[in-house]
Write a protein that holds these residues in place. Structure first.
Motif, PDB file in Angstrom:
ATOM      1  N   LEU A 359       0.507  -1.376   0.078  1.00 31.16           N
ATOM      2  CA  LEU A 359      -0.061  -0.174   0.304  1.00 31.16           C
ATOM      3  C   LEU A 359       0.920   1.823   0.352  1.00 31.16           C
ATOM      4  CD1 LEU A 359      -2.922   0.499   0.954  1.00 31.16           C
ATOM      5  CD2 LEU A 359      -2.703   1.292   2.875  1.00 31.16           C
ATOM      6  N   THR A 360       1.499   1.712   0.727  1.00 27.95           N
ATOM      7  CA  THR A 360       2.156   2.700   1.183  1.00 27.95           C
ATOM      8  C   THR A 360       3.462   2.985   0.083  1.00 27.95           C
ATOM      9  OG1 THR A 360       2.706   1.704   3.254  1.00 27.95           O
ATOM     10  CG2 THR A 360       4.780   3.591   1.971  1.00 27.95           C
ATOM     11  N   GLU A 361       3.419   1.523  -1.037  1.00 26.47           N
ATOM     12  CA  GLU A 361       4.733   1.809  -1.704  1.00 26.47           C
ATOM     13  C   GLU A 361       3.520   2.373  -3.352  1.00 26.47           C
ATOM     14  OE1 GLU A 361       6.400  -2.102  -2.835  1.00 26.47           O
ATOM     15  OE2 GLU A 361       8.323  -1.314  -1.455  1.00 26.47           O
ATOM     16  N   LYS A 362       2.014   2.401  -3.410  1.00 26.98           N
ATOM     17  CA  LYS A 362       1.925   2.992  -4.289  1.00 26.98           C
ATOM     18  C   LYS A 362       1.066   4.773  -3.880  1.00 26.98           C
ATOM     19  CE  LYS A 362      -0.956  -1.116  -4.586  1.00 26.98           C
ATOM     20  NZ  LYS A 362      -2.577  -1.501  -4.558  1.00 26.98           N
ATOM     21  N   MET A 363       1.646   4.921  -2.769  1.00 31.16           N
ATOM     22  CA  MET A 363       1.410   6.428  -2.653  1.00 31.16           C
ATOM     23  C   MET A 363       2.664   7.308  -3.084  1.00 31.16           C
ATOM     24  SD  MET A 363       0.423   5.682   1.435  1.00 31.16           S
ATOM     25  CE  MET A 363      -0.340   4.650   2.135  1.00 31.16           C
ATOM     26  N   THR A 364       2.074   7.363  -4.709  1.00 33.24           N
ATOM     27  CA  THR A 364       3.155   8.214  -5.258  1.00 33.24           C
ATOM     28  C   THR A 364       3.780   9.747  -5.067  1.00 33.24           C
ATOM     29  OG1 THR A 364       2.498   6.096  -7.099  1.00 33.24           O
ATOM     30  CG2 THR A 364       4.378   8.515  -7.602  1.00 33.24           C
ATOM     31  N   TYR A 365       2.325  10.669  -4.749  1.00 30.23           N
ATOM     32  CA  TYR A 365       2.639  11.288  -4.688  1.00 30.23           C
ATOM     33  C   TYR A 365       2.994  12.117  -4.185  1.00 30.23           C
ATOM     34  CZ  TYR A 365       0.700  16.364  -4.523  1.00 30.23           C
ATOM     35  OH  TYR A 365       1.156  17.960  -4.481  1.00 30.23           O
ATOM     36  N   THR A 366       2.376  11.385  -2.752  1.00 30.21           N
ATOM     37  CA  THR A 366       2.521  11.249  -0.839  1.00 30.21           C
ATOM     38  C   THR A 366       4.333  11.161  -0.473  1.00 30.21           C
ATOM     39  OG1 THR A 366       0.810  10.320  -0.258  1.00 30.21           O
ATOM     40  CG2 THR A 366       1.674  10.962   1.322  1.00 30.21           C
ATOM     41  N   ASN A 367       4.807  10.237  -1.248  1.00 25.54           N
ATOM     42  CA  ASN A 367       6.249  10.367  -1.410  1.00 25.54           C
ATOM     43  C   ASN A 367       6.674  11.309  -1.657  1.00 25.54           C
ATOM     44  OD1 ASN A 367       8.774   8.457  -2.460  1.00 25.54           O
ATOM     45  ND2 ASN A 367       8.371   8.425  -0.537  1.00 25.54           N
ATOM     46  N   MET A 368       6.794  12.024  -3.146  1.00 19.62           N
ATOM     47  CA  MET A 368       7.246  13.324  -3.783  1.00 19.62           C
ATOM     48  C   MET A 368       6.792  14.871  -3.073  1.00 19.62           C
ATOM     49  SD  MET A 368       6.080  12.621  -8.259  1.00 19.62           S
ATOM     50  CE  MET A 368       4.332  12.899  -8.184  1.00 19.62           C
ATOM     51  N   VAL A 369       5.663  14.063  -2.223  1.00 17.37           N
ATOM     52  CA  VAL A 369       5.744  15.448  -1.272  1.00 17.37           C
ATOM     53  C   VAL A 369       6.849  15.849   0.050  1.00 17.37           C
ATOM     54  CG1 VAL A 369       4.333  16.599   0.479  1.00 17.37           C
ATOM     55  CG2 VAL A 369       3.048  16.211  -1.087  1.00 17.37           C
ATOM     56  N   VAL A 370       6.953  14.278   0.264  1.00 13.90           N
ATOM     57  CA  VAL A 370       7.786  14.353   1.376  1.00 13.90           C
ATOM     58  C   VAL A 370       9.386  14.552   0.552  1.00 13.90           C
ATOM     59  CG1 VAL A 370       9.287  12.134   2.726  1.00 13.90           C
ATOM     60  CG2 VAL A 370       6.054  12.045   2.889  1.00 13.90           C
ATOM     61  N   LYS A 371       9.154  13.917   0.076  1.00 16.24           N
ATOM     62  CA  LYS A 371      10.582  14.339  -0.705  1.00 16.24           C
ATOM     63  C   LYS A 371      11.343  15.793  -0.830  1.00 16.24           C
ATOM     64  CE  LYS A 371      13.431  11.466  -2.645  1.00 16.24           C
ATOM     65  NZ  LYS A 371      13.733  10.616  -3.947  1.00 16.24           N
TER      66      LYS A 371
END
Length: 507
Positions: A359-371
């Motif tokens: 599930l976490t690996e599908k959170m593409t946009y959320t991960n971009m926000v974090v980076k």
């Protein structure tokens, strides 16, 4: 008699000098010689790099500035040259602000080793693994790699999700009457996340509260510039006492974990995983544990010291990142809405779907926000090392042996030649063709080389899951003040008003 003659001559000379010119004049002469030597030593070490031509404050240098660090002064220092310097007490300090020089320091283990700050080796203990060098460091680190594989990370998720849910209720209760500072409770949630992930249920709720308080004393003690001796009732003294107490708790948890695994218990936390690996199991398989080549046995003391350094990284750096992340997202409703939309989408519209690695690996946009948050506001802006020997860092300058040398990541992450609009928050720069993705050499948030951060994926997953669940389940707003964007340096960096937020349950 011959052995005592030189000593007698010195005593006679000092007596004659004192009688001839007086004690006051003698003392003034000795002080003047010390001051001149201090300035001469500084000028010689400085060479051609940027920095004050002379020490404005003899001996102590800019020590007083460390009491209340000014982020703008740091930026001015970095802008003064690719290499610049200061001198504090006995320590000559070189700062590198150029990306390639920074990477060279990170990768030059033959010339440098981590030193944090002068008192750190006393607080963290000389035997701590972060101070190991060369083969000893590589061998020790090999024993830790299995703690952050995908399989191991997936085991920690149920613990973390339970803590998110508990603290989200606290967030709502705290701010029911209006906006309040959230930096302190972000420290608390990260401490709870770390301690439960690392120690599982071997650590009590009371100990978690105690460590959350005590670790603040450790952080306060590890200022970038510090008095080299631990004096009673100073910040360093309180930090040392707190560190010893916390490591004693961790050593007892390690023994409980060893007893649990020996009795055939399941792996529920990092200590369990580490001890299971020592007993020949691995956690890098989708089918459970598989045989692993044997690593050496680690003592309870070694485990406690290592977990303490994990907490150092996850507590302070994570608290900084969490604070900026919530502030930045709250100030940008469009980003907030996109995160919420993605979180529901990856769960098929059901917000109650539990977290998983997939599930976490599908959170593409959320991960971009974090980076992008970590790029814009990197929690750790400098990483102190010490030169083990003369270090020819460039064609024109050699760092003297024994000097501190500090690679700085902030300029690399804000380089206008690499990032378009570097001081703006642009998550889309982490798309496959974005300037962030294409310039991986500038992404130094977690370091590089032999001492890069082991918990990089763990940290990114934690931030992604935390902000994702918060956007999905809560409504939160940020009260902007004149100090919201002013950066305060306290080991890591924070907004100077401690981030005023208000949370409400989302129906």
């Amino acid at each position: 008699m011959n052995a005592t003659q030189p000593e007698s001559h010195i005593v006679q000379w000092l007596t004659w000098t004192q009688d001839t010119i007086g004690f006051g004049t003698l003392a003034a002469t000795v002080l003047l010689i010390a001051l001149l030597y201090d300035q001469f030593s500084y000028v010689k070490s400085k060479g051609s790099i940027a920095g004050p031509p002379l020490k404005m404050w003899p001996i102590i240098g800019p020590f007083l500035d460390s009491i209340n660090p000014d982020f703008e002064k740091y930026k001015a220092q970095w802008a003064s040259g690719a290499l610049s310097c200061v001198s504090v007490f006995h320590k000559f300090v070189v700062l590198a602000s150029d990306r390639d020089l920074t990477r060279k320091i990170f990768n030059s283990s033959a010339y440098v080793k981590p030193c944090v700050v002068d008192v750190a080796i006393k607080i963290l203990r000389p035997t701590n693994w972060v101070f190991l060098d060369g083969k000893a460091h590589v061998d020790y680190r090999r024993g830790l790699n299995g703690l952050f594989t995908n399989r191991a990370l997936s085991m920690y998720l149920p613990i973390q999700e339970g803590i998110y849910d508990t603290y989200f209720d606290k967030f709502v209760e705290m701010s029911k009457d209006g906006h309040v500072p959230y930096m302190p409770i972000f420290r608390e949630i990260n401490c709870a996340l770390s301690l439960r992930t690392f120690c599982g249920n071997y650590i009590t709720e009371e100990q978690i509260k105690e460590i959350a308080h005590d670790y603040y004393l450790v952080t306060a003690a590890l200022e970038l510039v510090n008095f080299p001796i631990i004096l009673p009732f100073t910040k360093a003294w309180y930090g040392k006492k707190a560190a010893d107490k916390v490591m004693d708790i961790f050593a007892k948890c390690a023994q409980m974990a060893k007893d649990h695994i020996k009795a055939g218990g399941d792996v529920t936390c990092t200590m369990d995983a580490w001890i299971a690996i020592m007993n020949g199991r691995d956690f890098d398989s989708d089918h459970g544990t598989v045989p692993n080549k044997k690593i050496r046995k680690f003592t309870n003391k070694e485990i406690s010291e290592t977990i303490f350094t994990f907490l150092f990284a996850s507590q302070d750096a994570s608290s900084s990142a969490t604070t900026w992340l919530f502030q930045i997202v709250a100030d940008r409703p469009d980003v907030y809405a996109k995160i919420r939309e993605e979180q529901l989408a990856v769960r098929g519209g059901d917000p109650n779907v539990p977290l998983s690695l997939e599930l976490t690996e599908k959170m593409t946009y959320t991960n971009m926000v974090v980076k992008e948050c970590l790029r814009l506001r990197p929690p750790v802006i400098m990483v102190p090392y010490v030169a083990k020997k003369d270090f020819p860092i460039s064609d024109t300058y050699t760092v003297p042996k024994g000097s501190m040398i500090i690679p700085t990541v902030y300029p690399s992450l804000h380089d206008p030649e690499v990032y378009e609009r570097p001081d703006e928050f642009v998550p889309e720069r982490w798309l496959p063709d974005g300037d962030g993705t294409k310039n991986a050499k500038n992404w130094l948030v977690f370091g590089t080389g032999p001492h890069y951060c082991l918990g990089q994926k763990y940290a990114l997953m934690n931030f992604t899951n935390m902000i994702g669940k918060a956007c999905m389940n809560l409504d939160f707003t940020h009260k902007v003040t004149p100090l919201s964007e002013k950066v305060r340096v306290f080991a890591t960096i924070f907004p100077d008003d401690d981030c005023l937020l208000q949370f409400k349950k989302r129906e």
